[in-house]
Design an enzyme around this catalytic site. Structure first.
Site, short mmCIF file in Angstrom:
data_model
loop_
_atom_site.label_atom_id
_atom_site.label_comp_id
_atom_site.label_asym_id
_atom_site.label_seq_id
_atom_site.Cartn_x
_atom_site.Cartn_y
_atom_site.Cartn_z
N HIS A 161 -5.60 -3.62 -2.25
CA HIS A 161 -5.41 -2.59 -3.28
C HIS A 161 -5.48 -3.16 -4.69
O HIS A 161 -5.22 -2.43 -5.65
CB HIS A 161 -4.08 -1.87 -3.08
N SER A 205 0.79 -1.23 0.00
CA SER A 205 0.00 0.00 0.00
C SER A 205 0.83 1.27 0.00
O SER A 205 0.33 2.33 -0.38
CB SER A 205 -0.96 0.00 1.19
N LYS A 247 -12.01 0.36 -1.06
CA LYS A 247 -11.09 1.10 -1.92
C LYS A 247 -11.70 1.18 -3.33
O LYS A 247 -12.60 1.99 -3.51
CB LYS A 247 -9.71 0.46 -1.86
C1 LIG Z 1 -2.94 -3.60 2.22
C2 LIG Z 1 -4.14 -3.22 3.02
N1 LIG Z 1 -4.83 -4.19 3.65
C3 LIG Z 1 -5.92 -3.91 4.38
C4 LIG Z 1 -6.37 -2.61 4.52
C5 LIG Z 1 -7.57 -2.33 5.36
O1 LIG Z 1 -8.71 -2.14 4.56
P1 LIG Z 1 -9.94 -1.31 5.08
O2 LIG Z 1 -9.66 0.12 4.82
O3 LIG Z 1 -11.09 -1.85 4.29
O4 LIG Z 1 -10.07 -1.59 6.54
C6 LIG Z 1 -5.71 -1.59 3.88
C7 LIG Z 1 -6.21 -0.20 4.01
O5 LIG Z 1 -5.60 0.70 4.44
C8 LIG Z 1 -4.56 -1.89 3.13
O6 LIG Z 1 -3.86 -0.92 2.51
#
Ligand SMILES: Cc1ncc(COP(=O)(O)O)c(C=O)c1O
Length: 394
Positions: free
Chosen positions: A210, A182, A241
């Site tokens: 992502h 991310s 997202k």
């Molecule tokens: C790689 C990754 N996994 C999980 C999440 C968590 O997702 P959510 O925003 O739906 O809680 C994020 C979000 O920031 C992320 O970047």
């Protein structure tokens, strides 16, 4: 008079201010869009994960409103008591078909999906082998599981192999990676990690937060992109997202999903999504199937913007996705770059330690399918002017 037992927190904040790392929350005054109003200023928005612009898509809005009319605004219960509605079941079936797995369970967020799943499938006698840049929700899930945690350097398959070869026999092992990282926007080495997991009898898990809506046919994610269907035991995705709404999900076999109904603590102990959320997510999946050209637009915009930054001389790291970091190193400089861009009409958030390594501070950009070329060119012009002003590019 009682003294404030939390006084140390104010001291910590003062330290952040002295280091130039203190952040105020920026507030959107309108919709989450490519160009929007933030803190009273109209800006080109490069800070959201709204890859496809679905947060404001008419079809999603209409379906959310319809669901509110039909089912009300809340569910009033956790999923395992009275909080499972037909619309939740419909979303899970559609997601399973989309991901080409037997079953899916939806959580309240991607964070809850990762943390709840890792902590449910492992216990203290197990071992997790994890990329050093995996998301915080994976790290928290590993800690909650009480399994032994072995971390390998970012994307270093040889190091992961070495760890696996050194482990005692007879232990359950989970090998886990992000599909798209991310902060750097690079991809996990899925084909090599899947082969490694198979050779060592590990459970293979990928967090594709992502990647859903971005990679693979119709946005099915990195497992589809790398043709790894059937080789990843636990796939996590988010609905927050590219899907444009809220939530996370786990895709896998029916026994995995039913086990999570019984043991994943966020699923068991936190109220389910409002029906409007589930309805909007179903509409988003329909958009992915019927309007795949928006994914192509995302990639066209990504290529244009990335090339523009590189031509200006910025360090965009190793990104392979619409997440394009502009790496400047020093935390205070990253925050200054972000602030000056904002004053110039571009919203791109600064990111520093502990979210990234101390010397890898950056401004992180994400273009969307809905940015116009003029908006992206405006943003590139602002990067050029501010980058020169701060001595980051010449
Ligand atoms: C790689 C990754 N996994 C999980 C999440 C968590 O997702 P959510 O925003 O739906 O809680 C994020 C979000 O920031 C992320 O970047």
């Amino acid at each position: 008079m009682r003294s404030d037992p939390l006084a140390y927190l104010a001291a910590e904040l003062e330290t952040l201010k002295a280091q130039g790392l203190y952040r105020r929350l920026r507030v959107l005054e309108g919709e989450q869009k490519a160009k929007t109003t933030v803190d009273h200023r109209v800006v080109v928005n490069l800070s959201s994960n709204n890859y496809l612009g679905l947060t404001t898509h008419p079809r999603l809005r209409a379906r959310a409103l319809e669901a509110i009319e039909r089912y009300g605004v809340g569910t009033g219960s956790v999923r395992t008591i009275a909080g499972t509605m037909t619309i939740h079941a419909e979303l899970e079936q559609k997601l399973a078909a989309f991901k080409k797995t037997e079953a899916v369970v939806v959580f309240q967020s991607g964070f809850a999906a990762n943390a709840g799943t890792v902590s449910a499938v492992l216990d203290k006698d197990d071992i997790v082998v994890s990329d050093e840049l995996n998301h915080a929700s994976i790290i928290d899930g590993c800690r909650l599981s009480r399994a032994a945690i072995k971390v390998f350097p970012h994307k270093d398959v040889a190091a992961a192999r070495k760890i696996l070869e050194s482990l005692p026999g007879g232990r359950r092992v989970l090998l886990i990676t992000d599909g798209v990282f991310s902060m750097d926007g690079d991809l996990g080495p899925l084909p090599d990690l899947c082969s490694l997991a198979e050779a060592h009898g590990c459970i293979m898990m990928v967090d594709d937060a992502h990647a859903s809506g971005v990679f693979g046919a119709n946005g099915r994610g990195t497992i589809d992109h790398f043709a790894m269907h059937g080789r990843v035991d636990i796939q996590v995705g988010t609905l927050s997202k590219a899907i444009g709404v809220l939530g996370g999900y786990v895709a896998g076999t029916r026994p995995l999903i039913e086990f999570l109904y019984h043991r994943a603590r966020p699923f068991l102990f936190s109220t389910s999504h409002p029906p409007a959320v589930a309805a909007a997510c179903i509409a988003a999946l329909e958009v992915l199937m019927e309007e795949p050209q928006i994914i192509e637009r995302l990639w066209e915009n990504t290529r244009f913007f990335k090339a523009g930054l590189v031509n200006l001389g910025f360090n965009t790291g190793v990104s392979e996705s619409p997440i394009t970091p502009v790496i400047v190193g020093d935390g205070a400089l990253a925050m200054r770059l972000s602030d000056r861009l904002f004053e110039s009409g571009v919203f791109a958030q600064g990111i520093a330690y502990p979210t990234v390594a101390v010397d890898k501070a950056r401004v992180r950009t994400i273009v969307t399918a809905t940015h116009t070329r003029d908006e992206l060119q405006f943003a590139l012009d602002a990067f050029a002017a501010v980058g020169r002003e701060l001595g980051i590019v010449s």
